[in-house]
Design a protein around this motif. Structure first.
Motif, PDB file in Angstrom:
ATOM      1  N   GLY A   1     -69.121  43.953  20.758  1.00  0.00           N
ATOM      2  CA  GLY A   1     -68.678  45.074  21.572  1.00  0.00           C
ATOM      3  C   GLY A   1     -69.820  45.553  22.445  1.00  0.00           C
ATOM      4  O   GLY A   1     -70.947  45.079  22.345  1.00  0.00           O
ATOM      5  N   VAL A   2     -69.503  46.505  23.302  1.00  0.00           N
ATOM      6  CA  VAL A   2     -70.498  46.986  24.265  1.00  0.00           C
ATOM      7  C   VAL A   2     -70.491  48.508  24.291  1.00  0.00           C
ATOM      8  O   VAL A   2     -69.447  49.146  24.141  1.00  0.00           O
ATOM      9  CB  VAL A   2     -70.217  46.418  25.685  1.00  0.00           C
ATOM     10  CG1 VAL A   2     -68.831  46.822  26.169  1.00  0.00           C
ATOM     11  CG2 VAL A   2     -71.275  46.861  26.675  1.00  0.00           C
ATOM     12  N   SER A   3     -71.662  49.086  24.458  1.00  0.00           N
ATOM     13  CA  SER A   3     -71.809  50.530  24.607  1.00  0.00           C
ATOM     14  C   SER A   3     -72.460  50.824  25.948  1.00  0.00           C
ATOM     15  O   SER A   3     -73.510  50.254  26.276  1.00  0.00           O
ATOM     16  CB  SER A   3     -72.678  51.099  23.471  1.00  0.00           C
ATOM     17  OG  SER A   3     -72.978  52.466  23.717  1.00  0.00           O
ATOM     18  N   PHE A   4     -71.844  51.697  26.730  1.00  0.00           N
ATOM     19  CA  PHE A   4     -72.402  52.105  28.016  1.00  0.00           C
ATOM     20  C   PHE A   4     -73.111  53.456  27.903  1.00  0.00           C
ATOM     21  O   PHE A   4     -73.354  54.124  28.896  1.00  0.00           O
ATOM     22  CB  PHE A   4     -71.301  52.181  29.068  1.00  0.00           C
ATOM     23  CG  PHE A   4     -70.736  50.836  29.422  1.00  0.00           C
ATOM     24  CD1 PHE A   4     -71.335  50.042  30.382  1.00  0.00           C
ATOM     25  CD2 PHE A   4     -69.618  50.348  28.774  1.00  0.00           C
ATOM     26  CE1 PHE A   4     -70.830  48.795  30.700  1.00  0.00           C
ATOM     27  CE2 PHE A   4     -69.102  49.097  29.083  1.00  0.00           C
ATOM     28  CZ  PHE A   4     -69.704  48.318  30.051  1.00  0.00           C
TER      29      PHE A   4
ATOM     30  N   THR B   1     -62.008  45.448  28.487  1.00  0.00           N
ATOM     31  CA  THR B   1     -60.757  44.794  28.878  1.00  0.00           C
ATOM     32  C   THR B   1     -60.953  44.056  30.198  1.00  0.00           C
ATOM     33  O   THR B   1     -61.587  44.580  31.115  1.00  0.00           O
ATOM     34  CB  THR B   1     -59.637  45.837  29.029  1.00  0.00           C
ATOM     35  OG1 THR B   1     -59.487  46.529  27.789  1.00  0.00           O
ATOM     36  CG2 THR B   1     -58.323  45.169  29.396  1.00  0.00           C
ATOM     37  N   LYS B   2     -60.415  42.862  30.277  1.00  0.00           N
ATOM     38  CA  LYS B   2     -60.578  42.037  31.476  1.00  0.00           C
ATOM     39  C   LYS B   2     -60.044  42.758  32.708  1.00  0.00           C
ATOM     40  O   LYS B   2     -59.030  43.456  32.655  1.00  0.00           O
ATOM     41  CB  LYS B   2     -59.856  40.695  31.298  1.00  0.00           C
ATOM     42  CG  LYS B   2     -60.082  39.709  32.439  1.00  0.00           C
ATOM     43  CD  LYS B   2     -59.452  38.361  32.138  1.00  0.00           C
ATOM     44  CE  LYS B   2     -59.541  37.419  33.324  1.00  0.00           C
ATOM     45  NZ  LYS B   2     -60.928  37.140  33.741  1.00  0.00           N
ATOM     46  N   ASP B   3     -60.751  42.586  33.818  1.00  0.00           N
ATOM     47  CA  ASP B   3     -60.395  43.121  35.132  1.00  0.00           C
ATOM     48  C   ASP B   3     -60.572  44.633  35.249  1.00  0.00           C
ATOM     49  O   ASP B   3     -60.094  45.244  36.211  1.00  0.00           O
ATOM     50  CB  ASP B   3     -58.961  42.740  35.533  1.00  0.00           C
ATOM     51  CG  ASP B   3     -58.809  41.250  35.754  1.00  0.00           C
ATOM     52  OD1 ASP B   3     -59.785  40.613  36.186  1.00  0.00           O
ATOM     53  OD2 ASP B   3     -57.718  40.711  35.482  1.00  0.00           O
ATOM     54  N   THR B   4     -61.242  45.241  34.281  1.00  0.00           N
ATOM     55  CA  THR B   4     -61.627  46.642  34.424  1.00  0.00           C
ATOM     56  C   THR B   4     -63.002  46.707  35.092  1.00  0.00           C
ATOM     57  O   THR B   4     -63.692  45.693  35.231  1.00  0.00           O
ATOM     58  CB  THR B   4     -61.698  47.347  33.060  1.00  0.00           C
ATOM     59  OG1 THR B   4     -62.670  46.666  32.241  1.00  0.00           O
ATOM     60  CG2 THR B   4     -60.346  47.314  32.367  1.00  0.00           C
TER      61      THR B   4
END
Length: 241
Positions: free
Chosen positions: A175-178, A190-193
């Motif tokens: 996962g990723v955290s911004f 999610t793809k294309d976000t």
């Protein structure tokens, strides 16, 4: 990628219905997309999804459409489309597409995705493209097959962290955290976000050697393997003309 890139370039994003398409005669090949034909289009405005100062009820613009396509120009007549454009000074009915083919056929799924992208772009918490891989490393756990890779990225708006978790007998989970938080609830974008675009389209194919933290060779191998796994999971960043 198309939706995010076009939205970032556009001053206007319009939902419109095509009412007329006429081929433009004498268009030089070098001024239009290869294997495309240029058309003069007229459309009625359904909604202004993004832009300031409103827009008129009828629009005129030029668009390139594929010459060899299952969908001919006549098939576009009466269809709802998204237009990514800028205004033409002094001509309130005319717009200019940000790219020759910056016209997308409407669908409920595409509208939902587009509205999400537009909301993200205007949000004060909007993420930014990755500018570099600062650090990555793998730390094994107490059990065989257990461990965690962390990948620290730089962006113009601050750090981003990708975490890859390994548990015995289970596929890796990432996962990723911004933000500064890197707890256990991370998920892939999610793809294309906008979040997906800022990773998939800007992560380098390989991290620089200077990014690896100290550790045994097997740990560095695992960190690199997890980096490649993340790239594969994100998928390619490519245009879909």
């Amino acid at each position: 990628m198309d939706t995010v890139e076009l939205s970032k370039k556009a001053d206007l994003v319009v939902l419109a219905r095509i009412t007329q398409l006429k081929p433009v005669a004498g268009t030089a090949p070098g001024t239009r997309l290869p294997n495309h034909r240029r058309y003069y289009a007229e459309a009625s405005t359904r909604a202004l999804l993004y832009g300031k100062n409103g827009i008129g009820g009828s629009l005129q613009y030029l668009v390139d459409l594929p010459e060899a396509s299952a969908q001919s120009a006549t098939d576009w007549m009466g269809k709802d489309v998204f237009l990514f454009a800028s205004r033409v000074p002094g001509r309130p009915k005319e717009i200019k597409l940000v790219e020759p083919a910056a016209q997308q056929l409407w669908s409920p799924e595409r509208e939902s995705r587009l509205r999400g992208v537009l909301r993200a772009l205007v949000s004060p918490r909007a993420t930014a493209p990755v500018t570099g891989v600062r650090e990555l490393g793998y730390v094994p756990g107490n059990l065989a097959g257990q461990g965690r890779t962390q990948i620290f990225l730089d962006t113009e708006k601050g750090p981003v962290t990708i975490a890859v978790r390994h548990m015995p007998g289970q596929p890796e989970n990432w996962g990723v955290s911004f933000s500064e938080l890197t707890g256990g609830g991370l998920h892939p974008p999610t793809k294309d976000t906008l979040e997906w675009y800022n990773l998939a389209c800007f992560l380098p194919a390989s991290p620089p050697q200077s990014a690896y933290v100290s550790g045994a060779f097997p740990s560095k191998q695992q960190a690199y393997a997890d980096y490649r796994m993340v790239l594969a999971a994100l998928g390619p960043c490519e245009r879909s003309q």
